[in-house]
Structures are given as structure tokens and as C-alpha cells.
Scaffold this motif. Sequence first.
Motif, PDB file in Angstrom:
ATOM      1  N   GLN A  69      49.844  29.730  40.143  1.00 29.80           N
ATOM      2  CA  GLN A  69      49.471  30.369  38.884  1.00 29.80           C
ATOM      3  C   GLN A  69      47.969  30.230  38.632  1.00 29.80           C
ATOM      4  OE1 GLN A  69      52.394  29.577  35.979  1.00 29.80           O
ATOM      5  NE2 GLN A  69      51.764  31.224  34.609  1.00 29.80           N
ATOM      6  N   GLU A  70      47.402  29.121  39.049  1.00 28.98           N
ATOM      7  CA  GLU A  70      45.958  28.908  38.883  1.00 28.98           C
ATOM      8  C   GLU A  70      45.170  29.920  39.699  1.00 28.98           C
ATOM      9  OE1 GLU A  70      43.270  27.773  36.921  1.00 28.98           O
ATOM     10  OE2 GLU A  70      44.322  25.844  37.023  1.00 28.98           O
ATOM     11  N   LEU A  71      45.513  30.056  40.957  1.00 29.65           N
ATOM     12  CA  LEU A  71      44.770  30.978  41.814  1.00 29.65           C
ATOM     13  C   LEU A  71      44.963  32.419  41.351  1.00 29.65           C
ATOM     14  CD1 LEU A  71      45.365  29.455  45.383  1.00 29.65           C
ATOM     15  CD2 LEU A  71      43.692  28.837  43.635  1.00 29.65           C
ATOM     16  N   GLY A  72      46.193  32.754  40.954  1.00 31.84           N
ATOM     17  CA  GLY A  72      46.440  34.095  40.447  1.00 31.84           C
ATOM     18  C   GLY A  72      45.608  34.410  39.220  1.00 31.84           C
ATOM     19  N   TYR A  73      45.504  33.434  38.332  1.00 33.88           N
ATOM     20  CA  TYR A  73      44.757  33.634  37.088  1.00 33.88           C
ATOM     21  C   TYR A  73      43.320  34.078  37.381  1.00 33.88           C
ATOM     22  CZ  TYR A  73      42.561  32.547  32.583  1.00 33.88           C
ATOM     23  OH  TYR A  73      41.860  32.612  31.396  1.00 33.88           O
ATOM     24  N   HIS A  74      42.643  33.400  38.295  1.00 28.14           N
ATOM     25  CA  HIS A  74      41.234  33.684  38.553  1.00 28.14           C
ATOM     26  C   HIS A  74      41.049  34.974  39.353  1.00 28.14           C
ATOM     27  CE1 HIS A  74      39.911  29.869  36.821  1.00 28.14           C
ATOM     28  NE2 HIS A  74      40.990  29.353  37.373  1.00 28.14           N
ATOM     29  N   VAL A  75      41.970  35.250  40.273  1.00 26.99           N
ATOM     30  CA  VAL A  75      41.886  36.509  41.013  1.00 26.99           C
ATOM     31  C   VAL A  75      42.120  37.692  40.085  1.00 26.99           C
ATOM     32  CG1 VAL A  75      42.989  37.926  42.793  1.00 26.99           C
ATOM     33  CG2 VAL A  75      42.526  35.507  43.229  1.00 26.99           C
ATOM     34  N   TYR A 106      46.469  43.947  46.040  1.00 26.94           N
ATOM     35  CA  TYR A 106      45.589  43.080  45.262  1.00 26.94           C
ATOM     36  C   TYR A 106      46.330  41.943  44.567  1.00 26.94           C
ATOM     37  CZ  TYR A 106      42.217  46.823  46.010  1.00 26.94           C
ATOM     38  OH  TYR A 106      41.387  47.735  46.591  1.00 26.94           O
ATOM     39  N   ARG A 107      47.632  41.893  44.728  1.00 28.07           N
ATOM     40  CA  ARG A 107      48.390  40.814  44.095  1.00 28.07           C
ATOM     41  C   ARG A 107      48.335  39.557  44.967  1.00 28.07           C
ATOM     42  NH1 ARG A 107      53.437  44.679  43.537  1.00 28.07           N
ATOM     43  NH2 ARG A 107      52.496  46.306  42.208  1.00 28.07           N
ATOM     44  N   VAL A 108      48.344  38.414  44.319  1.00 28.74           N
ATOM     45  CA  VAL A 108      48.243  37.141  45.029  1.00 28.74           C
ATOM     46  C   VAL A 108      49.609  36.762  45.584  1.00 28.74           C
ATOM     47  CG1 VAL A 108      47.683  34.694  44.828  1.00 28.74           C
ATOM     48  CG2 VAL A 108      46.329  36.399  43.581  1.00 28.74           C
ATOM     49  N   ALA A 165      36.763  35.071  44.196  1.00 27.84           N
ATOM     50  CA  ALA A 165      37.481  34.397  43.116  1.00 27.84           C
ATOM     51  C   ALA A 165      38.572  33.495  43.677  1.00 27.84           C
ATOM     52  CB  ALA A 165      38.080  35.419  42.154  1.00 27.84           C
ATOM     53  N   LEU A 166      39.293  33.975  44.687  1.00 32.85           N
ATOM     54  CA  LEU A 166      40.329  33.161  45.331  1.00 32.85           C
ATOM     55  C   LEU A 166      39.709  31.953  46.009  1.00 32.85           C
ATOM     56  CD1 LEU A 166      43.293  32.792  46.276  1.00 32.85           C
ATOM     57  CD2 LEU A 166      42.678  34.144  48.299  1.00 32.85           C
TER      58      LEU A 166
END
Length: 649
Positions: free
Chosen positions: A339-345, A391-393, A438-439
Motif C-alpha cells: 500500500q505504501e509503494l502504491g500510494y507514491h506511484v 500503470y498499476r502497482v 516514485a516506485l
Amino acid sequence: MDSRSVTFVGGGPRAAMVLERITANYPDDAAPLTVHVVEPFEPGAGRIWRYDQSPLLKLNSMAQDITMFTDASVECEGPAREGPTLLEWCHAVIAGEITDHRITDPEIMHQVRELGPESFPTRQLQSIYLGWFYRRTAELAADNVRVKTHRGMVTSVTESANGHVVELDSGDTIATDAVVYTVGHTDSMGSNTQLTRERTAGARGGFYAPPAYTNDVDYSAVRPGDRVIVTGMGLAFIDLMVLLYEGRGGHFETLGERVDGQPREGIRDGGPLSYVACGQEPQLYVGSRRGVPYHSKITSVLSVDSEPLQFITPEIVTRLLEQHSTLNFHEHLWPLINQELGYHVYRELIVGHPERARMSWEEFAPAYRAAHWGSNELHQLVRKAIPDSRYRVDLASIDRPFDDMFFEDTQQVQDALVRYIERDLTLRTHPDHSETQALFLALLRTYMEIGRLVPLEHLDDESQRLVPGWWHGFFSFVDSGPPAHRLQELLALHRAGFITFLGPDLEITTAHPDAPEGTPAFRARSRAGGADVSANSWIEARLPAPTVVSSADPALHQVHSSGAGVEQNFETEDGATVSTGKLVVESTGHVVDRAGDVRPTVFAAGHFTSAWNVGAFARPNSNSAPFRQCDGLARTVLTALGLPVVPAT
């Protein structure tokens, strides 16, 4: 006042950083302190970063991202001591403000002048910087701190009535009050399996190389035209590629750089490359567990300012630790990481590239924070906001890109790998794909923050094995890959017919010693199909796994054999014993002996220990974990000696 002493077993970058932190944390008016540093190579650089290696080998970090100095951003108790980054150091050399005997080499001085912020420096240049940092630290130490350098290798450390006796391979001994093991990457003693492979290859005129630091292996037995199976596609493989091709006299040119065999004017740097052979090239057949090389370093920049971490925070981690006696990485931390990585991407995509989104950040962010990872609610939110699935994580697909594929033949493998590498280069070098930056940054901060917030002893056994293994490997795969031009070179060698891709999940079989004459020594097959290759040579292109029991380093091996330290072991549910190969230490850095007792004046730091692996140097102005760890260890060592430390800042 009684004098005290501490001895470093190994004098590479980590030892140099802890030494600098000792000098920074020790009051000028305290009792005399002697610091012994024992290192067979140049202190500060050590074995891996020694000057005596191929000038073709480079760091995988840009010049602007390398420093050895604890700056004001570092949240530690000791005082910050500013100093030049590698790039600033080069500028000072050019200005005549810094001198070093090796800078008189015209080639090195050329590197110094040509180095830019986004350049990837050679390891030789980094070696000079590290050696300078060590000498500067020793020279600027207060009058009550004496640094003594010993060029040699420690063979044993034994207890004495007054502390410890450190014996060197020269026969000299050092009486010391405390010992800090900072041996860095060490080799392991060859196993029976490896010896069998070596004999099998040799009997057929081939070559076998077990895991090792690439620059230390003699590859002269690999002859032009030899078929060689290579397992591993990380940084060790990239080094191998450099040494076997460019290192033998081949070179790369930009496609279209020549017309009728003559150099063409006006070709810009970058872009696809062609390889010009020298006639000394072997044929490499390359595969690995994932089947793909590490992701390249990133040149794109963020479109919007980054935000603090949202899910890997002190408050959330503290709450987890209060709720559970031990944490399971997959159950408790992996959802937060996703969830953290998704948030920033997604923030970079929605705010920086709104044409790729169907929702505003003001609408998306609160809904994303409120949803649980893995829930249908979150899944639908992301699908609605980011309609293009590319583009989705999806961390699982990033980790195992070919898990759902089966290849009918070798050509399908080649086509898939080329598409994958070309796509990776596009995502990581094109300004329109700043979401990869970002990732990268989010994973870097997350990796370091978990190491700071989660004591390893609060993880269950499964997770303590997972963290130095899969989790560190995933981080390295995504964030610690080679410069982009190395992947361009890999593609050029493939186009030239010198490198063939084998795909993921390789199975290597070794011929029986009594097999009929003409039977190849080794056979490689991918579980994903497509690849089935035989050869008489095999190179395992990776560093040796950590081991205390079988370490080729005499000091580390003696720690185990004497019972003064112990290798980290876990018992599985079925009663089997599994080892990480690492030396057991407390979170403070204290070594734990075979009886389970903490040794009050014996410490260890580095990837060979059970502590979080945080690297040996890092980015400036990033509150870097290596500096925090080294500062804490320095203060712990001084306190263990009964010495004062400067007041916490």
C-alpha cells in the motif's frame, strides 16, 4: 587516566564509518583511546573497493548519490560532521584543495574531470575516495584518539585476563579491550559439490567457477568460442559480462555510428548499441531464478514533490508490535509495503500525469488511505482511478515477471527477454515515466524505515529468514540494478550472437564422473520451457551466500569454531534446522556466543551478521540508515569500554 583500545577486524568502508563516528562521539578531554584497524587491502576501501581491479568496473550509484559523511539530515545521537560527497570531492581535487598520490595517474585525473552528477564512477575512483576518507578521519582525530593501521589479516581472537588478544597472519598480536568484526564480503570454503563440478568440468576441458566476487576470479580458462552456462543475472553477472567482452578488447558503438566501416560524425550518446568483436569472445547462455537482469538505474525525475511515508510509520509499526508478540513479514508488513509503494506511484501518476488517471488526487488519496490492501474496495478504487493496467502497482509481477509463461522454443525466450529489457529501459530512462522513480524512492525509504522501526528479534523465525533473503533480494532487484547503458550493452551482445537467454528457474545437472566420453559436463533447462543447453563450462555469477561455519575468512571461521560466536539457525515446523549463515548479533551489535550469552566487548557489523543489512555508504541528505547504524554502534562501543560519549544532539 587509563588508556583504552578497540580493534577492528577488517578495515573496509563500514569500519571507516564507525571509526569516524567514534572520533565524532568521543570527548576531546576523555582518557586516551587507541583504535587498531587490521586490513589486508587498503584501509577505507577494503577488498571489494580496492584500487587494484579492472578500470572498466563501475558503481551502480551515481556520483551525486555517494557520500561517507554523516550530515545534518541523519537522525542520530552523535554530532554531524559535514564533508564532501564523491562529486564534491572531485571538484575539490580539480581545484587543488585535495591531493592524493593516485590522482597523479592521468587516467584517474581524466575520470575526476569528466565526472558529472549523474555519472557512474569507476570502482577505482571510489577506492581513492574511500581511502582518502579513512586517512582524513585518522588525521583529524582529537589528540586523545590514536588510530593505528595494520596491513594484514586477523587469524584469531582469544580472551585474555584483561580483554582480548588479536593475532595477525604476520604473527604479531594486539592486546585490546574490545573487538569489532567488520570483515565485509567473505568467500566460503569449497563444498564437495563444488569440487565435483570443478573436476567434472576440468576432465572435459571446461571451467567451473563457484559463487565469488567477480573481479577475483581468473577467467583465462574460458577460451574464445567456449560455450558457458551462466547462472545469475544480477550485478555479478554484469561485471562478468564487462570482463569477458569489453575487458578482452571488444567495444560498443551507437547503432549507425559507422558508414562503410568508417566513423560517422554527429552521433549522440545513448540509444541502441552495436558490439564490435575482438575475436576473444565466448558464448554465454544466461539464466537465473527470475530469468531477467536487475532493473536498470533510473534517470527520470519526479513531477511532484514526494510525501512522507504513509503506512510504514512509527505509529503504525508501534501499534502492530503492541498487538502481536512477533510479526510475520507476509501477514503484517507486506500489505503495508504494497500500500505504501502504491500510494507514491499513484500520486505521481495522478498529480504528475493526470492524462493517465480518471480521478483527482483529492478524491483518490483519502479513499486509498482508508481501504485495506487486498480488499475489493481498494481494487475497484485503483481500477477506476488508473484505467490502464500497465500503470498499476503489482509487486508480485515485478518480482516474478515470467511466472505465468511457458516457452515453446528458445526463440520465444529470446523475444520475451528482449521485449522485457527494452521495456525496462523505456520505463526507467524516459521522462514520461517518472512513476518508476516514485516506485524506486518509495521502496528505498520503505526498506530503510522497516529496518529502523522493526527490531529483528520481533519477527518470527520464518520472517527472520525471509528478510535477509527474499526481501533484501527483491529490494536489490528493483533498486540496486546496473546503469542503463549496461543493459544496452547486454542487448548489443545478444544481437551480436554472443549471449543467449535461458529464462527463469534454471535446473542445472552435472554429468556423472563415469559418464561416457563426449558427455557434456553440464546441462541447463528452464522450468518455463524453451531452453535446453549443454556445455562443459559453468559460471555461478553471484556472491557467496553468507556463512560463518564455512567462511574462508580465518577470523570469522574461528569465531564459530571457538564458540565465541554462532551462526543463526532456526528450527522449522517439521523439526529441520535451517541456517541463514549469518553471525548472531543483538540489535546493539553485540556478538552472541554459542551458549546464548551476549559478549559485552565484542561487536560485529555488516551483511554477514543477523542485523538489518543497510549498506556501507549512502545518499547525502537522506537520513541514511548506514550512518544511523554506525553512529549507534560507535556510541555503544565507547560505552562498553566505560568511556564517555558527547551529549546526544
